[in-house]
Design a protein around this motif. Structure first.
Motif, PDB file in Angstrom:
ATOM      1  N   ALA A 296      11.000  -4.421   3.628  1.00  0.00           N
ATOM      2  CA  ALA A 296      11.761  -3.441   2.844  1.00  0.00           C
ATOM      3  C   ALA A 296      11.943  -3.907   1.398  1.00  0.00           C
TER       4      ALA A 296
ATOM      5  N   ALA B 155       8.714  -3.451  -0.453  1.00  0.00           N
ATOM      6  CA  ALA B 155       8.409  -2.049  -0.760  1.00  0.00           C
ATOM      7  C   ALA B 155       9.378  -1.473  -1.797  1.00  0.00           C
ATOM      8  N   GLY B 156      10.541  -2.122  -1.958  1.00  0.00           N
ATOM      9  CA  GLY B 156      11.457  -1.688  -3.009  1.00  0.00           C
ATOM     10  C   GLY B 156      12.612  -0.835  -2.543  1.00  0.00           C
ATOM     11  N   ARG B 157      13.044  -1.022  -1.328  1.00  0.00           N
ATOM     12  CA  ARG B 157      14.194  -0.275  -0.837  1.00  0.00           C
ATOM     13  C   ARG B 157      15.459  -0.719  -1.572  1.00  0.00           C
TER      14      ARG B 157
ATOM     15  N   PRO C  65       9.244   1.488  -6.736  1.00  0.00           N
ATOM     16  CA  PRO C  65       8.531   1.624  -5.459  1.00  0.00           C
ATOM     17  C   PRO C  65       7.198   2.364  -5.608  1.00  0.00           C
ATOM     18  N   GLU C  66       7.215   3.454  -6.422  1.00  0.00           N
ATOM     19  CA  GLU C  66       5.981   4.228  -6.533  1.00  0.00           C
ATOM     20  C   GLU C  66       4.904   3.464  -7.313  1.00  0.00           C
TER      21      GLU C  66
ATOM     22  N   ALA D  34       3.251   1.040  -5.012  1.00  0.00           N
ATOM     23  CA  ALA D  34       2.286   1.728  -4.148  1.00  0.00           C
ATOM     24  C   ALA D  34       0.994   2.004  -4.913  1.00  0.00           C
TER      25      ALA D  34
ATOM     26  N   PHE E  73       1.131  -1.272   0.322  1.00  0.00           N
ATOM     27  CA  PHE E  73       1.386  -0.197   1.284  1.00  0.00           C
ATOM     28  C   PHE E  73       2.279  -0.717   2.406  1.00  0.00           C
ATOM     29  N   LEU E  74       3.288   0.078   2.733  1.00  0.00           N
ATOM     30  CA  LEU E  74       4.136  -0.275   3.868  1.00  0.00           C
ATOM     31  C   LEU E  74       4.014   0.799   4.939  1.00  0.00           C
ATOM     32  N   ALA E  75       3.547   0.399   6.114  1.00  0.00           N
ATOM     33  CA  ALA E  75       3.561   1.322   7.250  1.00  0.00           C
ATOM     34  C   ALA E  75       4.928   1.199   7.901  1.00  0.00           C
TER      35      ALA E  75
END
Lengths: 253, 444
Positions: free
Chosen positions: A45, A48-50, A72-73, A76, A81-83
């Motif tokens: 997390a 991904a930048g939560r 976050p964008e 990406a 990429f975070l699944a």
């Protein structure tokens, strides 16, 4: 590709990550294992930048760039990429529209021309085949009313589309039956090449039968306490985590 | 500041052209005006809509203005093949009339003319819904309105192209009030799609007072669309009363994109069995705008089904009201009603007053209602961002998807396209208030 140095992170003032160090090079597959609450999902997390997690110390370099300088964008679009462990339902937005938008944004970021509709359709066909994705789903809203397996397959489809440099699979195996597990793993194996890398976060060894890792790390109490090759996963499967906890305790005393 | 009084409104209107209402009806309406006051927030149905903001302005009677065909063509709400009537400040622009369907299957003209040319129909239906007793403004309209649209679909006729009534307001630097009085009759076994759209041509203060009576006869099918795209300073009080006979179907789509205070009363009466009613609405208030949809769904007779589906997106300091009354009478057994109202508040200052109000007088019914208020789904936003979709774009996708569920209820393809187009523009940050044309003439 990815350098994590002494990463500390908190949620609501509670420290979850307490100094993670990890190097991931091109073409490698890393598995991250560990008991519940050890910080595995927090790590994904944070990468991904939560927003709810606060990074308090340390740094992460992604292809030489400071990851925490990027939204976050942007992460990406740069190829992270975070699944998701729990993919989110987006009512009213079709998978096709979603993928098209995501791809457009990435291409714009990289200074590429938008894809023509026919190119896009061709790509759609190829990627769907690659991950054995049911065509019936593509015009449905993203994840809305999908089964657990369909959601995870949708994650892999998105991954195939965005062709990331580094993909993190956060407990992608949870809630999957054996056929779905095989499809998801095959998708990953087909996408794998010498230029990209994967981080597979999992509780169980069974996924690692399909996606064979180069390295296995055990996270406990917010730190990587042990690293090894794929045999470490087998050992954990057999003995559980208690012996590692004991080792850590002994070290601390 | 001195506020307009009820007598001021009468004075504005009474000294002008000839009123539509026959003497007897006018008397009844004037009687109502005498006995009742302007609505205030003390009235149950006006609790959350305060018209003081309207009464601050010294409105004057809107004059007739000539309109160029080109101006109308900029507002391509209904496509090139539509049947069209045009009104400016409540006055009919005869030279802009366009009839594309066969003339013998329907009557589509201004109601002042229909009053003499089609007096039998006029006398049979005018004010037969007692629309004057809704509130002060509907009584004012009944007593003094001079013109509006008259739509009569003959028995077993199907009107292929949409029937579209434009109402423009144009102030020329003055504060203008105008009225529009409409009558729609769908005869037995007929079918038609009707659109009323409201636009302003100048940036003045307006008050538009609309009263529309609709009679859907046995086994008829009427699709009724309202598009409200007047300017930031335009007030509108729009009152619609519908009577449905047995086996009839009525669909209503109310799209409110802009305006200052917009109040819509939609009053449906189920007079016969086996009716179907669908009421859909979408409202998008921004800044200080206030949009109010007050619905009265009266199931007087049983064995009918009604559906209400209203959605709103509120920005900045905007407020909105959804007041969904359903009244199922004692003998209206086997009635089925559903009501859904969903709202997204985009700022912490925006406010929605959502009040489902179901009064059920028998126990042999199926009824459901649901009201939701929320923000944009943060999880969904993050999910999209994590796929490289920027926050603004992600927001647009989510809001568009939310609104499209209502927009997709629009049956007229060109109007569906027009609404989607405006929505997309609005999402991009272009202001679509004021002159909602699709030529980019929206004022910002």
């Amino acid at each position: 590709m990815l350098k994590i140095r002494n990463l500390h992170a908190t949620i609501e003032n509670k420290e979850i990550l307490r100094g993670i160090n990890l190097d991931i090079n091109h073409g490698e597959v890393h598995a991250i294992m560990g008991p519940n609450g050890s910080g595995k999902s927090t790590l994904s997390a944070v990468l991904a930048g939560r927003e709810i997690y606060k990074v308090t110390k340390g740094e992460v370099l992604f292809d030489g760039k400071n990851l925490f300088d990027l939204s976050p964008e942007e992460r990406a679009r740069e190829g992270l990429f975070l699944a998701f462990q729990y993919p989110v339902e987006i009512p009213g937005v079709s998978i096709v529209n979603f993928l098209k938008t995501a791809l457009e944004e990435k291409r714009k970021h990289l200074g590429l021309e938008p894809m023509s509709p026919s190119e896009f359709l061709k790509m759609m066909r190829e990627k769907k085949e690659l991950v054995e994705f049911d065509s019936k789903l593509e015009n449905r809203a993203v994840n809305a009313g999908f089964s657990g397996g369909e959601k995870k397959k949708n994650e892999i489809l998105q991954m195939a589309f965005l062709d990331p440099k580094l993909a993190i699979l956060d407990e992608t195996d949870s809630g999957l039956d054996i056929d779905a597990l095989r499809i998801v793993a095959n998708g990953v194996n087909k996408l794998k090449n010498e230029n990209n890398s994967f981080v597979v976060i999992t509780h169980y060894q069974r996924l690692l039968d399909y996606i064979v890792p180069d390295f296995v790390h055990v996270v406990f109490n917010g730190r990587i306490v042990k690293s090894g090759d794929k045999n470490l996963a087998l050992e954990l499967e057999e003995k559980g985590y208690d012996w590692i906890k004991k080792e850590v305790d002994e070290l601390n005393n | 500041m001195k506020l307009l009084t009820k007598d001021d409104f009468i004075n504005i209107h009474k000294k002008n052209g000839e009123a539509l209402a026959p003497e007897k009806i006018k008397e009844i309406a004037c009687d109502f005006l005498q006995k009742n006051d302007l609505p205030t927030t003390k009235d149950e149905n006006w609790k959350k809509t305060d018209i003081k903001r309207i009464l601050k302005h010294r409105f004057e009677y809107g004059k007739k203005i000539d309109l160029d065909k080109f101006v109308v063509s900029m507002y391509n709400v209904s496509g090139t093949y539509a049947n069209v009537l045009v009104f400016v400040n409540g006055h009919f622009c005869e030279d802009l009339t366009k009839i594309t369907d066969e003339q013998h299957i329907f009557v589509f003209k201004n109601i002042a003319k229909a009053k003499t040319e089609n007096h039998e129909i006029f006398d049979k239906y005018f004010n037969k819904s007692d629309i004057h007793n809704e509130h002060y403004f509907s009584a004012l309209n009944t007593a003094y309105a001079e013109d509006g649209a008259f739509i009569y679909i003959k028995q077993n006729s199907v009107i292929e192209n949409p029937i579209h009534v434009y109402n423009f307001v144009d102030g020329d630097n003055r504060k203008i009030t105008s009225m529009l009085r409409n009558l729609i009759v769908a005869q037995k076994g007929s079918k038609a799609h009707v659109i009323f759209s409201y636009h302003s041509l100048s940036e003045d203060y307006f008050l538009t007072n609309v009263a529309t009576e609709i009679f859907v006869e046995q086994n008829a099918y009427l699709d009724f669309n309202t598009f409200q795209g007047e300017g930031d300073d335009a007030f509108q009080i729009n009152n619609t009363r519908v009577h449905q006979k047995k086996d009839s179907r009525f669909y209503s789509q109310t799209i409110t994109m802009c305006g200052n205070i917009v109040r819509n009363d939609l009053n449906i009466n189920i007079d016969g069995e086996n009716c179907y009613t669908e009421l859909n609405g979408l409202y998008f208030p921004d800044r200080e705008q206030h949009f109010d949809n007050t619905i009265n769904m009266n199931h007087k007779v049983g064995h009918s089904l009604s559906n209400q589906f209203y959605r709103g997106v509120l920005e900045n300091n905007a407020t909105a009201v959804f007041y969904g009354n359903v009244n199922i009478f004692k003998d209206a057994v086997k009635t089925e009603v559903h009501q859904k109202n969903n709202n997204i508040l985009l700022s912490k200052h925006a406010k929605i007053h959502s009040k489902p109000h179901l009064i059920i007088h028998n126990d042999d019914v199926i009824a459901s209602h649901g009201s939701t208020v929320g923000q944009l789904d943060k999880e969904a936003l993050f999910y999209m961002q994590s796929r490289g979709i920027g926050q603004k774009k992600a927001r647009t996708l989510l809001l568009t998807a939310f609104a499209n569920e209502v927009i997709d209820k629009i049956q007229v393809p060109q109007f569906h396209f027009y609404t989607k187009f405006l929505l997309e523009k609005r999402m991009k940050g272009d202001k679509t208030d004021g002159m909602c044309s699709n030529m980019g003439a929206c004022r910002g």
